[in-house]
Design an enzyme around this catalytic site. Sequence first.
Site, PDB file in Angstrom:
ATOM      1  N   ASN A 191      52.157  33.808  54.017  1.00 49.32           N
ATOM      2  CA  ASN A 191      51.160  34.585  54.765  1.00 49.32           C
ATOM      3  C   ASN A 191      51.059  33.963  56.155  1.00 49.32           C
ATOM      4  O   ASN A 191      50.429  32.923  56.331  1.00 49.32           O
ATOM      5  CB  ASN A 191      49.806  34.513  54.031  1.00 49.32           C
ATOM      6  N   TRP A 192      51.689  34.618  57.103  1.00 50.68           N
ATOM      7  CA  TRP A 192      51.726  34.041  58.460  1.00 50.68           C
ATOM      8  C   TRP A 192      50.394  34.172  59.200  1.00 50.68           C
ATOM      9  O   TRP A 192      50.216  33.589  60.250  1.00 50.68           O
ATOM     10  CB  TRP A 192      52.809  34.741  59.295  1.00 50.68           C
ATOM     11  N   LYS A 193      49.518  35.004  58.673  1.00 47.71           N
ATOM     12  CA  LYS A 193      48.256  35.286  59.384  1.00 47.71           C
ATOM     13  C   LYS A 193      48.586  35.767  60.805  1.00 47.71           C
ATOM     14  O   LYS A 193      49.592  36.433  60.996  1.00 47.71           O
ATOM     15  CB  LYS A 193      47.345  34.060  59.365  1.00 47.71           C
ATOM     16  N   HIS A 198      42.068  39.560  51.319  1.00 42.92           N
ATOM     17  CA  HIS A 198      42.114  38.134  51.660  1.00 42.92           C
ATOM     18  C   HIS A 198      40.708  37.687  52.075  1.00 42.92           C
ATOM     19  O   HIS A 198      39.954  38.470  52.661  1.00 42.92           O
ATOM     20  CB  HIS A 198      43.116  37.914  52.797  1.00 42.92           C
ATOM     21  N   GLU A 239      39.697  36.041  54.458  1.00 36.31           N
ATOM     22  CA  GLU A 239      39.414  36.213  55.895  1.00 36.31           C
ATOM     23  C   GLU A 239      39.050  37.669  56.197  1.00 36.31           C
ATOM     24  O   GLU A 239      38.224  37.949  57.060  1.00 36.31           O
ATOM     25  CB  GLU A 239      40.621  35.740  56.724  1.00 36.31           C
ATOM     26  N   GLU A 299      42.616  32.430  45.260  1.00 31.70           N
ATOM     27  CA  GLU A 299      42.521  31.548  46.421  1.00 31.70           C
ATOM     28  C   GLU A 299      41.072  31.075  46.589  1.00 31.70           C
ATOM     29  O   GLU A 299      40.253  31.797  47.183  1.00 31.70           O
ATOM     30  CB  GLU A 299      42.939  32.283  47.690  1.00 31.70           C
ATOM     31  N   GLY A 306      43.451  26.530  54.033  1.00 34.41           N
ATOM     32  CA  GLY A 306      43.599  25.915  55.353  1.00 34.41           C
ATOM     33  C   GLY A 306      42.809  24.621  55.516  1.00 34.41           C
ATOM     34  O   GLY A 306      42.484  24.224  56.628  1.00 34.41           O
ATOM     35  N   SER A 332      46.155  25.740  50.592  1.00 34.11           N
ATOM     36  CA  SER A 332      46.751  24.446  50.927  1.00 34.11           C
ATOM     37  C   SER A 332      47.950  24.072  50.056  1.00 34.11           C
ATOM     38  O   SER A 332      48.159  22.910  49.710  1.00 34.11           O
ATOM     39  CB  SER A 332      45.697  23.334  50.891  1.00 34.11           C
ATOM     40  N   GLY A 352      49.892  29.906  53.324  1.00 35.93           N
ATOM     41  CA  GLY A 352      49.608  30.149  54.727  1.00 35.93           C
ATOM     42  C   GLY A 352      50.342  29.161  55.620  1.00 35.93           C
ATOM     43  O   GLY A 352      51.546  29.306  55.892  1.00 35.93           O
ATOM     44  N   GLY A 353      49.624  28.136  56.052  1.00 37.57           N
ATOM     45  CA  GLY A 353      50.145  27.174  57.025  1.00 37.57           C
ATOM     46  C   GLY A 353      51.557  26.684  56.753  1.00 37.57           C
ATOM     47  O   GLY A 353      52.403  26.654  57.657  1.00 37.57           O
TER      48      GLY A 353
END
Length: 263
Positions: free
Chosen positions: A9-11, A99, A101, A171, A177, A217, A238-239
């Site tokens: 997930n590149w956001k 998600h 966010e 999640e 993150g 994470s 993600g990251g």
Amino acid sequence: MRRKLIAGNWKMYKNMNETSQYLNELGSFELERAEGVLCVPYTNIIVVRDFLGIDGDTRRLPLAIGAQNVCCKMEGAMTGEISPPMLVELGVEYAIIGHSERRSVFKESEEMIMRKVRAAHDVKITPIVCVGENYEQYNQGETADVVKGQIESALSDLSADEVATSVIAYEPIWAIGTANAATPEEANEVIGLIRKYLSQLYGGEVAGKVRILYGGSVNADNLGDYLGQSDIDGALIGGASLQAATFLQMLQIADGLNEACLD
Ligand code: PGA
């Protein structure tokens, strides 16, 4: 058997040039058992599609394209939205829905999420339905109730067959993150509960088919520990998915850990 799924997930990171660079850096590789999907910003989907050269079953790399969101309507006066058919036209096969966010920053309601999940299935896009509790709920011991409520609502307009082909991502919000990941045992326990709940709602056969990922994470060092758990079918990352070499490494870890799929 459930195939392991590694979803990046590149956001809201990377422009088109950086996307091409990333894809080139992946080099060529094959996956025998695991599946990989890259959920990139809308503006980069075309870059990934052109690079992969998706044409029937042949593609340059064994990756699918995912979106990070989708509109709940097929067309209409919905300024700023992207419809499910528009994504299909671009070769999108997965869409992250709900998600945390989107829920917190964009105030997406349970009903909105339910409608998006319905809309995704209407065009044969696989939804990756995100659920998870916040830190306060975690501390209050409310995780199971929160997650059950989110699942019941998000899937409520689907047939049992559609549920079986959906993907769920657990999640915990406090783990996203933060470098404060849930332990593999903790994640497995909640995911086990989710599967049990799905079994109550839709029967054991359906529950046994749904792929349930852990997200929060995850990185190349801890991925194997999650995938080694009984109920965790992959990860939403993600990251750590932003570096090509790391994403590739994680795909390969999942590919190697999936021996059971050969049975
Ligand atoms: P993270 O993000 O891997 O950076 O914690 C996961 C996600 O938000 O899907």
